[in-house]
Design a protein around this motif. Structure first.
Motif, PDB file in Angstrom:
ATOM      1  N   GLY A 189      24.940  47.302  26.147  1.00 27.72           N
ATOM      2  CA  GLY A 189      24.237  47.547  27.397  1.00 27.72           C
ATOM      3  C   GLY A 189      24.172  46.360  28.334  1.00 27.72           C
ATOM      4  O   GLY A 189      23.528  46.457  29.393  1.00 27.72           O
ATOM      5  N   SER A 191      25.241  44.476  31.196  1.00 29.38           N
ATOM      6  CA  SER A 191      26.089  44.737  32.359  1.00 29.38           C
ATOM      7  C   SER A 191      26.617  43.457  32.999  1.00 29.38           C
ATOM      8  O   SER A 191      27.464  43.518  33.890  1.00 29.38           O
ATOM      9  N   GLY A 196      28.504  46.763  29.446  1.00 30.11           N
ATOM     10  CA  GLY A 196      27.478  47.739  29.776  1.00 30.11           C
ATOM     11  C   GLY A 196      27.563  48.196  31.215  1.00 30.11           C
ATOM     12  O   GLY A 196      28.129  47.511  32.069  1.00 30.11           O
ATOM     13  N   GLU A 201      22.722  54.434  31.294  1.00 32.30           N
ATOM     14  CA  GLU A 201      22.709  54.119  29.876  1.00 32.30           C
ATOM     15  C   GLU A 201      24.033  53.508  29.431  1.00 32.30           C
ATOM     16  O   GLU A 201      25.071  53.753  30.043  1.00 32.30           O
ATOM     17  N   PRO A 202      24.034  52.731  28.335  1.00 33.66           N
ATOM     18  CA  PRO A 202      22.838  52.358  27.589  1.00 33.66           C
ATOM     19  C   PRO A 202      22.133  51.156  28.204  1.00 33.66           C
ATOM     20  O   PRO A 202      22.764  50.325  28.843  1.00 33.66           O
ATOM     21  N   LYS A 203      20.819  51.099  28.010  1.00 31.09           N
ATOM     22  CA  LYS A 203      20.071  49.921  28.426  1.00 31.09           C
ATOM     23  C   LYS A 203      20.423  48.732  27.525  1.00 31.09           C
ATOM     24  O   LYS A 203      20.975  48.904  26.438  1.00 31.09           O
TER      25      LYS A 203
END
Length: 250
Positions: A189, A191, A196, A201-203
């Motif tokens: 998750g 980013s 991510g 999602e996903p966190k």
């Protein structure tokens, strides 16, 4: 003292439900993922325009002023967050952090994972660029950064995941996220440093699980554990975590 796992929001009343520990000097709360801890310039607030400190007035518990942050967690990191209840307490907590007297253990679920069961990451970090603000990168000329890690579990399916306990010895910005990515196993998750998504999602699967604070020489240190957040439970379960083993679980 550990709170049973729940998922309250971040309104004035809900933040009271997130208090894990309270004494005359400090509060330790269970920060939710997805909300910044403090107000500031761009990207410092969630989509509702709120920051966590907007709700601190509900945490005065009889004192004339609300508590203040003794340290910070990333917007997308959940778990144990310490607040000083008055100026002297906040200064004392600041010294404990400065001299690395407060120990922290994070839980993370990473993509792939190490072959060994434990180890140390010793990779200096520096700022990625002036334009990227807080973002960091491995930099041999940067500030020293050290993280201890231990494997707590591994997934058995086709998607390789590893559940890690991470102990930052230093406290650099984004240290755990950059270190895991630099080793080839980014946090699920993430980013910024991983694969991510920017939204949705996903966190981020990074949780400040436990914190230990030596407040007094004459008393045992305060040890607090934050419940596993809902967004991490499925992948942790895939790695061997058992929900019924969680403190406060029915």
């Amino acid at each position: 003292m550990t709170k049973a796992a729940n998922e309250p929001g971040t309104g004035p009343l809900d933040i009271v439900a997130r208090v894990l520990h309270r004494d005359g000097l400090m509060l330790i709360i269970d920060k939710p993922s997805g909300i910044p801890v403090h107000r500031g310039p761009r990207n410092s607030r969630d989509k509702s325009g709120a920051a966590l400190e907007d709700y601190f007035d509900a945490l005065r518990f009889g004192l004339p002023r609300p508590p203040v942050l003794a340290h910070r967690l990333d917007r997308d990191t959940s778990g144990c967050l310490i607040l000083g209840r008055h100026r002297k307490a906040t200064a004392s907590l600041g010294l404990l952090f400065k001299h690395n007297k407060i120990s922290k253990t994070y839980w993370a679920v990473v993509e792939g994972g190490p072959d060994a069961d434990s180890g140390v990451i010793d990779v200096p970090l520096g700022r990625l660029s002036e334009e990227r603000g807080w973002w960091q990168k491995p930099d041999p000329n940067g500030l020293p950064a050290t993280t201890n890690w231990t494997v707590l579990g591994r997934s058995a399916g086709t998607v390789a995941l590893t559940w890690l306990a991470l102990e930052p010895i230093t406290g650099r910005t984004h240290q755990l996220r950059v270190h895991c990515a630099a080793m080839g196993w980014p946090i699920v998750g993430d980013s910024i440093y991983g694969s991510g998504p920017r939204d949705g999602e996903p966190k981020l699967h990074l949780h400040a699980r436990e914190i230990t604070v030596p407040l007094s020489k004459n008393k045992p240190p305060v040890r607090v554990c934050a419940p596993v957040p809902a967004h991490m439970r499925d992948r942790l379960t895939a790695c061997g975590w058992i929900a019924s083993s969680e403190p406060g679980a029915p």
